[in-house]
Design an enzyme around this catalytic site. Structure first.
Site, PDB file in Angstrom:
ATOM      1  CG  ASP A   1      -1.947  -1.080   1.238  1.00 65.19           C
ATOM      2  OD1 ASP A   1      -2.232  -1.632   0.162  1.00 65.19           O
ATOM      3  OD2 ASP A   1      -2.476  -1.384   2.333  1.00 65.19           O
ATOM      4  NE  ARG A   2      -0.757   7.621  -0.150  1.00 66.63           N
ATOM      5  CZ  ARG A   2      -1.599   8.647   0.001  1.00 66.63           C
ATOM      6  NH1 ARG A   2      -2.031   9.311  -1.057  1.00 66.63           N
ATOM      7  NH2 ARG A   2      -2.018   8.992   1.204  1.00 66.63           N
TER       8      ARG A   2
END
EC number: 5.4.99.-
Length: 214
Positions: free
Chosen positions: A61-62
């Site tokens: 995830d970012r």
């Protein structure tokens, strides 16, 4: 989600050979490009500048940092992808979560599905969700927060974040699942600390580790 403002600076390379590239992804940087020019900057595009044959195998995830592996050949990409698909890789994460997590260790076995009206959020769904299993072990704890190691046995989107939320101990600094804590922390407190896999050519077991920066 906050406006995309990816971090600058060089990407730390943890391992490189003719088949594999292993790096430490910084928090705040997309693994792959999003839609539109504003989301074009990502880990994959930065690596392509230095490693033209780099190929995506998995994602973080970012706002998650930590160990990511890429293939440098088509065969390596397929072989590594098959290891992830067959759950032959071993992943360990470190997180800081709200409150005192008890008992000291355990598992979360809750099926997950995308929450369509609120995507990209995911949610627990016993009727239509896909199986998801996470192990945890408390490293240290106070009444305010616990530092835990997390062991995902499946690879569902946002799995660790939703499972910790379901336990009542969301990951601190998570804008999506614990927005009330986001202003108190510089980032989401989730880091991919270790990845174990087999080399796609030699078959040798390998372990790559990067300590959490928090």
């Amino acid at each position: 989600m906050s406006e995309y403002s990816p971090p600058s600076g060089d990407i730390v390379v943890l391992h490189e050979d003719s088949d594999l590239l292993v790096v430490d992804k910084p928090a705040g940087l997309l693994s792959v490009p999003g839609k539109g020019a504003a989301l074009a900057d990502c880990l994959l595009s930065r690596l392509e500048a230095a490693f033209p044959t780099v190929r995506l195998v998995h994602r973080l995830d970012r706002d998650t940092s930590g160990v990511m592996v890429f293939g440098l050949t088509a065969h390596a990409q397929r072989h590594l992808g098959a290891q992830f698909e067959a759950r032959k890789t071993k992943k360990t994460y470190v997180a800081r979560v709200a409150g005192r997590l008890a008992p000291k260790s355990g598992e979360v076995d809750l099926p997950l599905i995308v929450d369509w009206p609120n995507r990209p959020r995911q949610m627990v769904c016993h009727d239509n969700g896909k199986p998801a299993l996470t192990g945890w072990k408390v490293m240290k704890a106070s009444d305010a927060e616990s530092r835990v190691r997390l062991f995902p046995h499946t690879g569902r989107s946002h799995q660790l974040r939703v499972h910790m939320l379901a336990l009542g101990h969301p990951i601190l600094g998570d804008e999506l699942y614990a927005p009330e804590t986001a202003a108190q922390y510089p980032r989401m407190m989730l880091h991919a600390e270790e990845l174990r896999l087999s080399h796609p050519e030699s078959g040798r077991g390998m372990s790559f580790r990067q300590p959490a920066p928090f």
